[in-house]
Structures are given as C-alpha cells and as structure tokens.
Design an enzyme around this catalytic site. Structure first.
Site, PDB file in Angstrom:
ATOM      1  N   ARG A   1     -20.706 -83.939  48.345  1.00 19.13           N
ATOM      2  CA  ARG A   1     -19.300 -83.623  48.033  1.00 19.13           C
ATOM      3  C   ARG A   1     -18.766 -84.363  46.802  1.00 19.13           C
ATOM      4  O   ARG A   1     -17.575 -84.553  46.644  1.00 19.13           O
ATOM      5  CB  ARG A   1     -18.386 -83.902  49.230  1.00 19.13           C
ATOM      6  CG  ARG A   1     -18.734 -83.077  50.436  1.00 19.13           C
ATOM      7  CD  ARG A   1     -17.588 -83.014  51.426  1.00 19.13           C
ATOM      8  NE  ARG A   1     -18.013 -82.272  52.595  1.00 19.13           N
ATOM      9  CZ  ARG A   1     -18.598 -82.829  53.639  1.00 19.13           C
ATOM     10  NH1 ARG A   1     -18.791 -84.125  53.667  1.00 19.13           N
ATOM     11  NH2 ARG A   1     -18.979 -82.092  54.649  1.00 19.13           N
TER      12      ARG A   1
ATOM     13  N   LYS B   1     -14.678 -79.155  33.561  1.00 22.14           N
ATOM     14  CA  LYS B   1     -15.063 -77.832  34.080  1.00 22.14           C
ATOM     15  C   LYS B   1     -16.581 -77.787  34.158  1.00 22.14           C
ATOM     16  O   LYS B   1     -17.268 -78.043  33.161  1.00 22.14           O
ATOM     17  CB  LYS B   1     -14.585 -76.718  33.151  1.00 22.14           C
ATOM     18  CG  LYS B   1     -13.147 -76.312  33.351  1.00 22.14           C
ATOM     19  CD  LYS B   1     -12.903 -75.007  32.612  1.00 22.14           C
ATOM     20  CE  LYS B   1     -11.449 -74.665  32.554  1.00 22.14           C
ATOM     21  NZ  LYS B   1     -11.217 -73.449  31.755  1.00 22.14           N
TER      22      LYS B   1
ATOM     23  N   GLU C   1     -15.808 -73.299  18.348  1.00 14.91           N
ATOM     24  CA  GLU C   1     -14.859 -73.991  19.237  1.00 14.91           C
ATOM     25  C   GLU C   1     -13.985 -74.962  18.439  1.00 14.91           C
ATOM     26  O   GLU C   1     -12.846 -75.233  18.809  1.00 14.91           O
ATOM     27  CB  GLU C   1     -15.585 -74.717  20.378  1.00 14.91           C
ATOM     28  CG  GLU C   1     -16.430 -73.817  21.298  1.00 14.91           C
ATOM     29  CD  GLU C   1     -15.635 -73.023  22.334  1.00 14.91           C
ATOM     30  OE1 GLU C   1     -14.383 -73.007  22.283  1.00 14.91           O
ATOM     31  OE2 GLU C   1     -16.274 -72.401  23.214  1.00 14.91           O
TER      32      GLU C   1
ATOM     33  N   LYS D   1      -8.042 -81.810  23.217  1.00 13.71           N
ATOM     34  CA  LYS D   1      -8.415 -81.352  24.556  1.00 13.71           C
ATOM     35  C   LYS D   1      -8.016 -82.386  25.611  1.00 13.71           C
ATOM     36  O   LYS D   1      -7.530 -82.026  26.692  1.00 13.71           O
ATOM     37  CB  LYS D   1      -9.914 -81.045  24.641  1.00 13.71           C
ATOM     38  CG  LYS D   1     -10.278 -80.397  25.968  1.00 13.71           C
ATOM     39  CD  LYS D   1     -11.564 -79.633  25.961  1.00 13.71           C
ATOM     40  CE  LYS D   1     -11.799 -78.981  27.312  1.00 13.71           C
ATOM     41  NZ  LYS D   1     -13.087 -78.320  27.425  1.00 13.71           N
TER      42      LYS D   1
ATOM     43  N   GLU E   1      -5.767 -76.178  35.020  1.00 14.34           N
ATOM     44  CA  GLU E   1      -5.473 -74.923  34.322  1.00 14.34           C
ATOM     45  C   GLU E   1      -4.481 -74.039  35.071  1.00 14.34           C
ATOM     46  O   GLU E   1      -4.734 -72.879  35.369  1.00 14.34           O
ATOM     47  CB  GLU E   1      -6.766 -74.146  34.032  1.00 14.34           C
ATOM     48  CG  GLU E   1      -6.572 -73.112  32.929  1.00 14.34           C
ATOM     49  CD  GLU E   1      -7.871 -72.475  32.463  1.00 14.34           C
ATOM     50  OE1 GLU E   1      -8.797 -73.211  32.106  1.00 14.34           O
ATOM     51  OE2 GLU E   1      -7.938 -71.241  32.472  1.00 14.34           O
TER      52      GLU E   1
ATOM     53  N   ARG F   1      -3.565 -75.272  29.781  1.00 13.72           N
ATOM     54  CA  ARG F   1      -5.003 -75.383  29.511  1.00 13.72           C
ATOM     55  C   ARG F   1      -5.627 -74.021  29.207  1.00 13.72           C
ATOM     56  O   ARG F   1      -6.640 -73.932  28.513  1.00 13.72           O
ATOM     57  CB  ARG F   1      -5.706 -76.067  30.685  1.00 13.72           C
ATOM     58  CG  ARG F   1      -7.172 -76.334  30.392  1.00 13.72           C
ATOM     59  CD  ARG F   1      -7.820 -77.309  31.341  1.00 13.72           C
ATOM     60  NE  ARG F   1      -9.224 -77.475  30.983  1.00 13.72           N
ATOM     61  CZ  ARG F   1     -10.076 -78.257  31.617  1.00 13.72           C
ATOM     62  NH1 ARG F   1      -9.678 -78.978  32.638  1.00 13.72           N
ATOM     63  NH2 ARG F   1     -11.328 -78.338  31.217  1.00 13.72           N
TER      64      ARG F   1
ATOM     65  N   ASN G   1      -8.701 -71.074  26.035  1.00 12.35           N
ATOM     66  CA  ASN G   1      -9.572 -69.908  26.198  1.00 12.35           C
ATOM     67  C   ASN G   1      -9.306 -68.832  25.152  1.00 12.35           C
ATOM     68  O   ASN G   1      -9.749 -67.691  25.308  1.00 12.35           O
ATOM     69  CB  ASN G   1      -9.411 -69.310  27.599  1.00 12.35           C
ATOM     70  CG  ASN G   1      -9.897 -70.270  28.659  1.00 12.35           C
ATOM     71  OD1 ASN G   1     -10.972 -70.839  28.538  1.00 12.35           O
ATOM     72  ND2 ASN G   1      -9.098 -70.481  29.687  1.00 12.35           N
TER      73      ASN G   1
ATOM     74  N   HIS H   1     -11.813 -66.194  24.416  1.00 10.08           N
ATOM     75  CA  HIS H   1     -12.878 -66.285  25.416  1.00 10.08           C
ATOM     76  C   HIS H   1     -12.972 -65.083  26.343  1.00 10.08           C
ATOM     77  O   HIS H   1     -14.050 -64.775  26.837  1.00 10.08           O
ATOM     78  CB  HIS H   1     -12.732 -67.563  26.234  1.00 10.08           C
ATOM     79  CG  HIS H   1     -13.209 -68.790  25.493  1.00 10.08           C
ATOM     80  ND1 HIS H   1     -12.677 -69.181  24.292  1.00 10.08           N
ATOM     81  CD2 HIS H   1     -14.179 -69.696  25.772  1.00 10.08           C
ATOM     82  CE1 HIS H   1     -13.287 -70.280  23.869  1.00 10.08           C
ATOM     83  NE2 HIS H   1     -14.210 -70.610  24.758  1.00 10.08           N
TER      84      HIS H   1
ATOM     85  N   HIS I   1     -16.436 -63.693  26.409  1.00  6.81           N
ATOM     86  CA  HIS I   1     -17.299 -63.695  27.598  1.00  6.81           C
ATOM     87  C   HIS I   1     -17.800 -62.290  27.901  1.00  6.81           C
ATOM     88  O   HIS I   1     -18.961 -62.096  28.270  1.00  6.81           O
ATOM     89  CB  HIS I   1     -16.541 -64.240  28.815  1.00  6.81           C
ATOM     90  CG  HIS I   1     -16.399 -65.731  28.796  1.00  6.81           C
ATOM     91  ND1 HIS I   1     -15.557 -66.404  29.637  1.00  6.81           N
ATOM     92  CD2 HIS I   1     -16.992 -66.675  28.039  1.00  6.81           C
ATOM     93  CE1 HIS I   1     -15.639 -67.699  29.400  1.00  6.81           C
ATOM     94  NE2 HIS I   1     -16.498 -67.890  28.430  1.00  6.81           N
TER      95      HIS I   1
ATOM     96  N   HIS J   1     -22.905 -68.483  22.805  1.00  3.45           N
ATOM     97  CA  HIS J   1     -21.537 -68.560  23.319  1.00  3.45           C
ATOM     98  C   HIS J   1     -20.529 -68.672  22.176  1.00  3.45           C
ATOM     99  O   HIS J   1     -19.543 -67.928  22.114  1.00  3.45           O
ATOM    100  CB  HIS J   1     -21.422 -69.755  24.268  1.00  3.45           C
ATOM    101  CG  HIS J   1     -20.034 -70.002  24.769  1.00  3.45           C
ATOM    102  ND1 HIS J   1     -19.440 -69.201  25.712  1.00  3.45           N
ATOM    103  CD2 HIS J   1     -19.123 -70.935  24.429  1.00  3.45           C
ATOM    104  CE1 HIS J   1     -18.223 -69.643  25.944  1.00  3.45           C
ATOM    105  NE2 HIS J   1     -18.006 -70.694  25.177  1.00  3.45           N
TER     106      HIS J   1
END
Ligand code: NAD
Length: 365
Positions: free
Chosen positions: A124, A146, A188, A230, A240, A244, A248, A251, A255, A268
C-alpha cells in the site's frame, strides 16, 4: 564530484521533497542517500539505461549501507503495462522488501511511471526516488507524483498519485540521449511556456540552437524553469481537481494520436507537439485565440525539430472516439485544455465535437 546543483522544493507539507538538478548528482549519494529509510532498495531501470548508469548508482549506494537489487525492464512505451509492474513486484518479493523499502526509478518517463506505480501499490505504498535520464522525465514526468501504466483502451488509464522522496536529475545522463528523444523532451518544455510563461516562450525562441546543442547552462535554465512551474502547480492542486489540468495542454489530442498510431510509432513528446498545434487551431476556430499564436507555436515546435501535423492515415472519428475516453472528460462531454493565446491556457468544458472534428480534418495553413 558534482558541480553546481540547482534545488527546487515541492512544498507538500509532510510529503515535501526536493528536485536536484546538476552534473554528477547520480554518482554522489550525498544528494539522495537520506531519502532511503530502510535496508532494501530496488533499482528499476530499462535495458537501455541500466547498462549505461545502473552500476554508477549501485556503487554510489555502497556509502548508504543498504542492499540494492536490480529489476531491468524492456525499454519503451509498448512495455508500459501491468506485466512490467508485475515484474517489479516479483523483484520486490524476492528482495523481501518491507514497508521501509525504497524503489529507485532510473530511466525515462516509462520507467518512472512503472516503478512509481509499483511503489504506490507494494504494501500500500513504499518510498521511491526518481532518477530521470531523459529530458522529458526531468522537466515533467518525474515531478508531481503521477504514476501508472497504459491499457489497450488508452494511455495511463491505470495509475495512482504517489510522490517521490527526491528527484535527482543528472545532466550528464543527457549526453547519451538520442537526438530524437531529446527533441521529444522539448515538447513538454514548450508546453510549459505555452501554458503560462510568455517570457520563457520568447527565451526558447531565442535559445533553440543552444538547447539543441545541449549547452549545460541553457538546459539547466530550461529544466529548472519547468520544474519550478510544475512544483507550484502541484503544490496548489496535487490531485488535479483544477489548475493542474492545464499541464495537459495538447495531451488529449496527443494521447489519442499516440494510441491510434500505435505505441512506439510516435514518441509521447512528438504526439504532444502535434496535439498542442491542434488545441491551438481549435481555440482559433472557436474564436478564443488568434491564428497568429498558432503559427508562433508551430514555428517554435519546428525549430526544435518536432512534428506539427498528425499522420494522414489517422481517422478523425477514431481519434475523437479515443478522446472521449480521456480522464479529463466529465459526464460524457469533451473537456479540453485550450488557450486564449501564448501563456493563456484554460480549461474548456463541453467543447463542441463538430468543431473538434473539423479541426482534425483541417489542412495545415
Ligand atoms: N507521470 C507523469 O506526470 C508524466 C508526464 C509526462 C509524460 N509521462 C510519461 O512519460 C513517458 C515518456 O517518457 P520518455 O520520453 O522519457 O520515454 P522513455 O522512458 O521511453 O525513454 C525514451 C527512450 O530513451 C531511452 N533512454 C532513457 N534515458 C536515456 C539516456 N540517458 N541515454 C540513452 N537512452 C536513454 C529509453 O531506454 C527509451 O528507449 C510516457 O509514457 C508518458 O506517458 C508521464
């Protein structure tokens, strides 16, 4: 010995951590040994990066008085899946890793996302350290917690938020990074400027040749600027729920294009570059921004050798179907990060699908 080290704090109360950017920080355990709390350490890397840098990390670790094991995964986005996570679990089990164990992610964003997710799940949640070795990972994926892997239905659909204990970005590792991967990282960097920093955007326009030549001072400035930005966003909106999402920009389109082209076809960063141009074009179509800003963004991406048009064989309707699955969507409507011009990105709810489709069909200007 490492030279000047730039340190950026991510202020998340009890989970606060530093990003340390410099030359030689990987081999100097003084920069990261204190982040290791127990006896068990697993270095996770890929089969390209491990032969280059893992031994240096392992040697440096001798000073920390721990037993380190290695888990070497196949390189590349095509392997960012649950099988890879399972292999990390196997290595942790073999090591007898207890709750005070630490995972070190040595590699690009793929290794960071897999190793971080495995650390988030094992018992965990155990500690992990990010040691990014690509520009993309240094400016983006290693910061902010993330973690996760891809599913056949889409990118990064399985994951968790799990912050690292420290981020160690060694500029010396960029010497071996292939040119194409370096350029993808600049997508980025440009995103950071495009979202919220007009002065940085102008600085990138003026400094593209220095950055592509891997000038250490220029790279340090670019990496530190992105990490500072960031870090601030993550401090204000770790999970997010708002701001935040701006990170993206490009993105959702990116994606969809990356997945549809097939993982590994477009990098990417390349897909994000195309996605940002599409987001800017859609913004202009919706009357939110001027076409001249799209042109400026496109020119900057091209100055860094990045693609700005989607591969012609990709079908707009298939891309739209993928975009509907994006994590940012709410209640079945398209939610995108668009902009009002350079450095003025914003979240737009219920974007008109027909206009998005027309944008995907639009011929380049
Ligand atoms: N978690 C986040 O917040 C976040 C943010 C942005 C991107 N990402 C993810 O990051 C991934 C992309 O990361 P990436 O671009 O670093 O890709 P990557 O990890 O696949 O690395 C690119 C390639 O370069 C090789 N490589 C890495 N470092 C090297 C070095 N120093 N010298 C020589 N070769 C080296 C790798 O083996 C790989 O083949 C994507 O999966 C993306 O979804 C995550």
């Amino acid at each position: 010995m490492s030279g000047a080290v730039t340190e950026i704090e991510v202020g998340l109360d009890a989970r606060r951590y530093s990003i340390r950017v410099g030359s030689g920080v990987l081999e100097d355990s003084a920069y990261w040994c204190d982040a290791i709390r127990g006896r068990h350490v697993l270095i996770v890397s890929d089969d390209t990066v491990a032969p280059l840098y893992a031994e240096r990390v392992r040697e440096a670790m001798e000073g920390c008085g721990v037993d380190a094991a290695m888990s070497v995964l196949p390189a590349g986005e095509a392997h960012k899946n649950l099988d890879a996570v399972s292999r990390v679990f196997d290595a942790l089990a073999e090591l007898g890793a207890t709750r005070d164990a630490c995972v070190i992610a040595l590699g690009g964003g793929v290794v960071g996302d897999i190793a971080g997710f495995a650390a988030a799940c094992w018992m965990r949640g155990i500690d992990f350290i990010q040691m990014p070795t690509t520009l993309l990972a240094m400016v983006d994926s290693s910061v902010g917690g993330k973690t996760g892997v891809d599913h056949a239905a889409g990118k990064n659909l399985i994951g968790a938020f799990h912050q690292p204990r420290v981020v160690i970005a060694d500029l010396l590792t960029l010497a071996t990074l292939p040119d194409r991967e370096l350029r993808a990282g600049f997508a980025e960097v440009i995103k950071t400027a495009a979202v919220a920093d007009a002065a940085f955007f102008s600085w990138l326009e003026a400094n593209a040749p220095r950055l592509l030549a891997r000038d250490t001072d220029a790279l340090t400035h670019a990496i530190a600027t992105c990490c500072r930005f960031k870090a601030g966003v993550v401090e204000r909106d770790e999970r997010e729920t708002g701001e935040r999402a701006l990170l993206n920009f490009g993105h959702t389109f990116g994606h969809a294009i990356e997945t549809q082209a097939g993982y590994g076809m477009l990098l990417h960063g390349e897909a994000v570059a195309i996605g940002m141009v599409l987001a800017a074009r859609l913004s202009a179509r919706l009357g939110m921004a001027n076409e001249s800003d799209t042109q400026r963004l496109r020119a900057l991406l091209q100055a860094f050798g990045l693609p700005t048009e989607a591969p012609s064989h990709l079908q707009p309707d298939t891309l739209l179907a993928r975009m509907r699955l994006d994590k940012k969507n709410r209640a079945g409507t398209l939610r995108l990060i668009l902009w009002r011009g350079i450095a003025r990105a914003e979240i737009v709810e219920r974007v008109d699908e027909a206009t998005a489709r027309e944008t995907l069909l639009q011929e380049p200007a």
